[in-house]
Scaffold this active site. Structure first.
Site, PDB file in Angstrom:
ATOM      1  N   ASN A 242     -11.656  -3.248  12.838  1.00  0.00           N
ATOM      2  CA  ASN A 242     -10.286  -3.155  13.147  1.00  0.00           C
ATOM      3  C   ASN A 242     -10.343  -2.462  14.395  1.00  0.00           C
ATOM      4  O   ASN A 242      -9.096  -2.840  15.377  1.00  0.00           O
ATOM      5  CB  ASN A 242      -9.648  -1.935  12.093  1.00  0.00           C
ATOM      6  CG  ASN A 242      -9.656  -2.567  10.709  1.00  0.00           C
ATOM      7  OD1 ASN A 242      -9.801  -3.458  10.685  1.00  0.00           O
ATOM      8  ND2 ASN A 242      -9.485  -1.774   9.575  1.00  0.00           N
TER       9      ASN A 242
ATOM     10  N   GLY B 290     -12.232  -3.225   7.620  1.00  0.00           N
ATOM     11  CA  GLY B 290     -13.573  -2.393   7.991  1.00  0.00           C
ATOM     12  C   GLY B 290     -12.928  -1.836   9.569  1.00  0.00           C
ATOM     13  O   GLY B 290     -12.398  -2.232  10.274  1.00  0.00           O
ATOM     14  N   LYS B 291     -13.458  -0.444   9.667  1.00  0.00           N
ATOM     15  CA  LYS B 291     -12.997   0.315  10.669  1.00  0.00           C
ATOM     16  C   LYS B 291     -13.514  -0.110  11.931  1.00  0.00           C
ATOM     17  O   LYS B 291     -12.882   0.047  12.969  1.00  0.00           O
ATOM     18  CB  LYS B 291     -13.516   1.917  10.455  1.00  0.00           C
ATOM     19  CG  LYS B 291     -12.780   2.463   9.199  1.00  0.00           C
ATOM     20  CD  LYS B 291     -13.222   3.657   8.913  1.00  0.00           C
ATOM     21  CE  LYS B 291     -12.592   4.465   7.760  1.00  0.00           C
ATOM     22  NZ  LYS B 291     -11.232   4.267   7.531  1.00  0.00           N
TER      23      LYS B 291
ATOM     24  N   THR C 202      -6.071  13.384  15.130  1.00  0.00           N
ATOM     25  CA  THR C 202      -4.643  12.809  14.682  1.00  0.00           C
ATOM     26  C   THR C 202      -4.044  13.397  13.785  1.00  0.00           C
ATOM     27  O   THR C 202      -4.900  13.584  12.791  1.00  0.00           O
ATOM     28  CB  THR C 202      -5.340  11.053  14.543  1.00  0.00           C
ATOM     29  OG1 THR C 202      -6.322  11.198  13.427  1.00  0.00           O
ATOM     30  CG2 THR C 202      -5.680  10.348  15.716  1.00  0.00           C
TER      31      THR C 202
ATOM     32  N   ARG D 285       3.726  -2.911  10.030  1.00  0.00           N
ATOM     33  CA  ARG D 285       3.576  -4.124   9.395  1.00  0.00           C
ATOM     34  C   ARG D 285       2.262  -4.038   8.692  1.00  0.00           C
ATOM     35  O   ARG D 285       1.521  -3.383   8.758  1.00  0.00           O
ATOM     36  CB  ARG D 285       3.326  -5.256  10.633  1.00  0.00           C
ATOM     37  CG  ARG D 285       4.366  -5.819  11.383  1.00  0.00           C
ATOM     38  CD  ARG D 285       3.821  -6.912  12.216  1.00  0.00           C
ATOM     39  NE  ARG D 285       3.075  -6.447  13.162  1.00  0.00           N
ATOM     40  CZ  ARG D 285       2.999  -6.349  14.751  1.00  0.00           C
ATOM     41  NH1 ARG D 285       4.432  -7.193  14.850  1.00  0.00           N
ATOM     42  NH2 ARG D 285       2.463  -5.984  15.684  1.00  0.00           N
TER      43      ARG D 285
ATOM     44  N   GLY E  21      -5.418   4.910  12.194  1.00  0.00           N
ATOM     45  CA  GLY E  21      -6.456   5.521  13.162  1.00  0.00           C
ATOM     46  C   GLY E  21      -7.362   4.778  13.708  1.00  0.00           C
ATOM     47  O   GLY E  21      -8.050   4.845  14.887  1.00  0.00           O
ATOM     48  N   ASP E  22      -7.701   3.363  13.174  1.00  0.00           N
ATOM     49  CA  ASP E  22      -8.490   2.478  13.617  1.00  0.00           C
ATOM     50  C   ASP E  22      -7.983   2.025  15.114  1.00  0.00           C
ATOM     51  O   ASP E  22      -8.491   1.737  16.056  1.00  0.00           O
ATOM     52  CB  ASP E  22      -8.921   1.361  13.032  1.00  0.00           C
ATOM     53  CG  ASP E  22      -9.637   1.874  11.729  1.00  0.00           C
ATOM     54  OD1 ASP E  22     -10.336   2.698  11.752  1.00  0.00           O
ATOM     55  OD2 ASP E  22      -9.543   1.198  10.558  1.00  0.00           O
TER      56      ASP E  22
HETATM   57  O1  RIB Z   1      -9.265   2.450   8.245  1.00  0.00           O
HETATM   58  C1  RIB Z   1      -9.021   1.311   7.292  1.00  0.00           C
HETATM   59  C2  RIB Z   1     -10.258   0.510   6.975  1.00  0.00           C
HETATM   60  O2  RIB Z   1     -10.892   1.342   6.361  1.00  0.00           O
HETATM   61  C3  RIB Z   1      -9.647  -0.643   6.028  1.00  0.00           C
HETATM   62  O3  RIB Z   1      -9.760  -1.660   6.849  1.00  0.00           O
HETATM   63  C4  RIB Z   1     -10.938  -0.471   5.057  1.00  0.00           C
HETATM   64  O4  RIB Z   1     -11.825  -1.743   5.242  1.00  0.00           O
HETATM   65  C5  RIB Z   1     -11.802   0.606   5.365  1.00  0.00           C
HETATM   66  O5  RIB Z   1     -12.906   0.096   6.154  1.00  0.00           O
END
Ligand code: RIB
Length: 309
Positions: free
Chosen positions: A41, A37-38, A215, A281, A247-248
């Site tokens: 993350n 989930g962005k 990016t 990873r 990106g997150d």
């Molecule tokens: O940016 C990656 C994320 O996009 C993943 O973790 C996925 O859950 C989506 O939200």
């Protein structure tokens, strides 16, 4: 403190030599179920880089919720404002190919029901930076960004997945982070056209008086502050295993650096190096580096590119 309002998912990731075309079945090599989930993350990346981080969002009342929050709990992200709602936790189906590139479909579940008014004035007043993305409801993001702006809290938006942005939201931003396709979506709707991405970034920064970061994956990034020329930074060279969530990681570490009052350029480099490390990873959160890894790689990056500290 960094305040992240955003999505929380479970990622089902499949490794395959090639990404499937429409109507095609490809055989995979294995799969992983891990937190993603962005929003989650980004919060996780910021916390691993040492920033006190609060995540506000929603999980469902299903078995996925615990898995979605696992790594955030271990990393000690403040989860005391997470809503537990009737419905499904967000879930993403991800395919990662032999080069580490991916395809993602997200079923948002209760992420779309997360409400900005769940962020109390108290919590917002303690935030040094607010970080948003686009897997939660657009109007909730706008409402929260406007409140943060009124309190003088800088707002960083990662327009991912890309949505057309209204002027009210754009005017509340201090930093906009996009990738190439997200930049196209963002500028086209505003009638800003140019073939050179540097010109697009500069025009956007100038028109809305905020900083823009584009990016570019393995090519690094282009960034621009209003009234200045765009600057380009090369990517960290790494053996790529999985680019999911890179990106997150950039957005979370970049925002964490702003919380620590680092300069725009220092924050860009720190985010860029962290994003590169995260590609070595598998997994979105599980592949993210901690502050020690980032410090070491950043020193090497700056020496290699002869960038002054
Ligand atoms: O940016 C990656 C994320 O996009 C993943 O973790 C996925 O859950 C989506 O939200």
């Amino acid at each position: 403190m960094l305040l992240v309002f955003g999505s929380i998912n479970v990622d089902m990731a499949f490794d395959a030599e090639v990404l499937p075309q429409a109507g095609e079945t490809v055989m995979g090599n294995g799969y992983r179920i891990s937190p993603g989930g962005k929003g989650a993350n980004q919060a996780h990346a910021a916390r691993l880089d040492g920033s006190a981080t609060t995540l506000v969002g929603a999980v469902g009342n299903d078995a996925m919720a615990e898995m979605a929050l696992q790594a955030l709990t271990t990393a000690k992200v403040d989860l005391s404002h997470i809503q537990r709602l009737n419905g499904q936790t967000g879930c993403a189906a991800i395919v990662v190919d032999g080069q580490g590139e991916n395809q993602i479909v997200v079923a948002p579940g209760v992420n779309l029901a997360a409400r900005a008014d769940h962020v109390s004035e108290d919590v917002l007043a303690k935030a040094n930076v607010l970080l948003l993305q686009m897997e939660t409801d657009y109007s909730q993001n706008t409402a929260l960004a406007l409140r943060a702006r009124q309190l003088g809290c800088p707002v960083v938006l990662n327009n991912a997945p890309a949505k057309p942005l209204g002027v009210d939201l754009l005017q509340a931003l201090d930093v906009l982070i996009v990738n190439q396709s997200e930049l196209t979506m963002t500028t086209q709707i505003l009638g800003i056209r140019a073939s050179d991405p540097g010109v697009l970034v500069q025009t956007l920064a100038q028109r809305f008086s905020f900083n823009v970061v584009l990016t570019l994956g393995g090519q690094g990034l282009i960034a621009c502050q209003p009234g200045q020329l765009p600057l380009m930074l090369p990517a960290l060279i790494v053996p790529v295993v999985d680019t999911t969530g890179a990106g997150d990681t950039f957005s979370g570490v970049f925002a964490a650096a702003l919380v620590r009052h680092q300069s725009f350029e220092q924050a860009l480099m720190r985010g860029l190096v962290a994003a590169g490390l995260s590609c070595m990873r598998p997994g979105a959160q599980l592949g993210q580096p901690n502050f020690k890894d980032i410090d070491a790689a950043l020193a090497a990056y700056q020496t290699l590119h002869r960038i002054e500290r």
